[in-house]
Design a protein around this motif. Structure first.
Motif, PDB file in Angstrom:
ATOM      1  N   LEU A 164      -0.231  -7.331  59.415  1.00 31.34           N
ATOM      2  CA  LEU A 164      -0.313  -7.392  57.957  1.00 31.34           C
ATOM      3  C   LEU A 164       0.627  -8.465  57.405  1.00 31.34           C
ATOM      4  O   LEU A 164       0.261  -9.199  56.482  1.00 31.34           O
ATOM      5  N   GLY A 165       1.810  -8.566  57.993  1.00 29.10           N
ATOM      6  CA  GLY A 165       2.760  -9.585  57.552  1.00 29.10           C
ATOM      7  C   GLY A 165       2.245 -10.989  57.829  1.00 29.10           C
ATOM      8  O   GLY A 165       2.293 -11.866  56.957  1.00 29.10           O
ATOM      9  N   MET A 166       1.757 -11.208  59.047  1.00 20.05           N
ATOM     10  CA  MET A 166       1.249 -12.525  59.415  1.00 20.05           C
ATOM     11  C   MET A 166       0.055 -12.913  58.554  1.00 20.05           C
ATOM     12  O   MET A 166      -0.015 -14.021  58.027  1.00 20.05           O
ATOM     13  N   THR A 167      -0.887 -11.997  58.394  1.00 18.25           N
ATOM     14  CA  THR A 167      -2.067 -12.328  57.609  1.00 18.25           C
ATOM     15  C   THR A 167      -1.718 -12.518  56.134  1.00 18.25           C
ATOM     16  O   THR A 167      -2.373 -13.309  55.449  1.00 18.25           O
ATOM     17  N   GLY A 168      -0.679 -11.848  55.668  1.00 21.17           N
ATOM     18  CA  GLY A 168      -0.224 -12.070  54.298  1.00 21.17           C
ATOM     19  C   GLY A 168       0.304 -13.483  54.103  1.00 21.17           C
ATOM     20  O   GLY A 168       0.001 -14.141  53.106  1.00 21.17           O
ATOM     21  N   VAL A 169       1.083 -13.952  55.065  1.00 18.41           N
ATOM     22  CA  VAL A 169       1.600 -15.326  55.006  1.00 18.41           C
ATOM     23  C   VAL A 169       0.440 -16.314  54.997  1.00 18.41           C
ATOM     24  O   VAL A 169       0.396 -17.255  54.197  1.00 18.41           O
ATOM     25  N   ILE A 170      -0.515 -16.110  55.879  1.00 18.81           N
ATOM     26  CA  ILE A 170      -1.645 -17.027  55.974  1.00 18.81           C
ATOM     27  C   ILE A 170      -2.500 -16.981  54.710  1.00 18.81           C
ATOM     28  O   ILE A 170      -2.902 -18.018  54.189  1.00 18.81           O
ATOM     29  N   ALA A 171      -2.750 -15.787  54.187  1.00 15.84           N
ATOM     30  CA  ALA A 171      -3.563 -15.664  52.978  1.00 15.84           C
ATOM     31  C   ALA A 171      -2.944 -16.409  51.805  1.00 15.84           C
ATOM     32  O   ALA A 171      -3.657 -17.008  51.005  1.00 15.84           O
ATOM     33  N   HIS A 172      -1.628 -16.393  51.719  1.00 17.32           N
ATOM     34  CA  HIS A 172      -0.954 -17.051  50.600  1.00 17.32           C
ATOM     35  C   HIS A 172      -0.659 -18.525  50.857  1.00 17.32           C
ATOM     36  O   HIS A 172      -0.552 -19.305  49.918  1.00 17.32           O
ATOM     37  N   SER A 173      -0.543 -18.912  52.105  1.00 15.16           N
ATOM     38  CA  SER A 173      -0.198 -20.296  52.427  1.00 15.16           C
ATOM     39  C   SER A 173      -1.417 -21.181  52.663  1.00 15.16           C
ATOM     40  O   SER A 173      -1.353 -22.392  52.457  1.00 15.16           O
ATOM     41  N   VAL A 174      -2.503 -20.600  53.117  1.00 10.88           N
ATOM     42  CA  VAL A 174      -3.697 -21.383  53.448  1.00 10.88           C
ATOM     43  C   VAL A 174      -4.776 -21.025  52.416  1.00 10.88           C
ATOM     44  O   VAL A 174      -4.901 -21.678  51.392  1.00 10.88           O
ATOM     45  N   VAL A 175      -5.517 -19.990  52.696  1.00 14.36           N
ATOM     46  CA  VAL A 175      -6.538 -19.464  51.790  1.00 14.36           C
ATOM     47  C   VAL A 175      -6.843 -18.045  52.286  1.00 14.36           C
ATOM     48  O   VAL A 175      -6.788 -17.785  53.489  1.00 14.36           O
ATOM     49  N   ARG A 176      -7.104 -17.146  51.370  1.00 10.70           N
ATOM     50  CA  ARG A 176      -7.256 -15.729  51.723  1.00 10.70           C
ATOM     51  C   ARG A 176      -8.221 -15.484  52.897  1.00 10.70           C
ATOM     52  O   ARG A 176      -7.878 -14.740  53.815  1.00 10.70           O
TER      53      ARG A 176
END
Length: 84
Positions: free
Chosen positions: A32-44
């Protein structure tokens, strides 16, 4: 992320064995933490795709551990955001 959303752990415990996996080895908070970073840094939509890529990489042996892949993907997301 410190609290797992209601029903998520139960879903993992239900689904993992059906896929031949031990639910106890699923790093829910870390994912959840990793995907949160990616969702906010790249695109959801990159979040679930990245989790899938990580699973493929670990499963194939291209990445030696979940932790190594998690760290790499977080770095890549931050670099992506910095270059955007």
């Amino acid at each position: 992320m410190s609290e797992i959303p209601e029903g998520l752990q139960e879903w993992v415990e239900f689904a993992a064995p059906q896929l031949g996996l031990d639910a106890a080895v699923v790093p829910v908070n870390e994912l959840l933490g990793m995907t949160g970073v990616i969702a906010h840094s790249v695109v959801r939509p990159a979040a679930p795709i990245s989790a899938y890529l990580l699973g493929l990489a670990v499963g194939s042996g291209a990445i030696t551990s979940y932790e190594a892949g998690d760290a790499l993907l977080r770095e890549l997301a931050k670099a992506w955001e910095a270059n955007a």
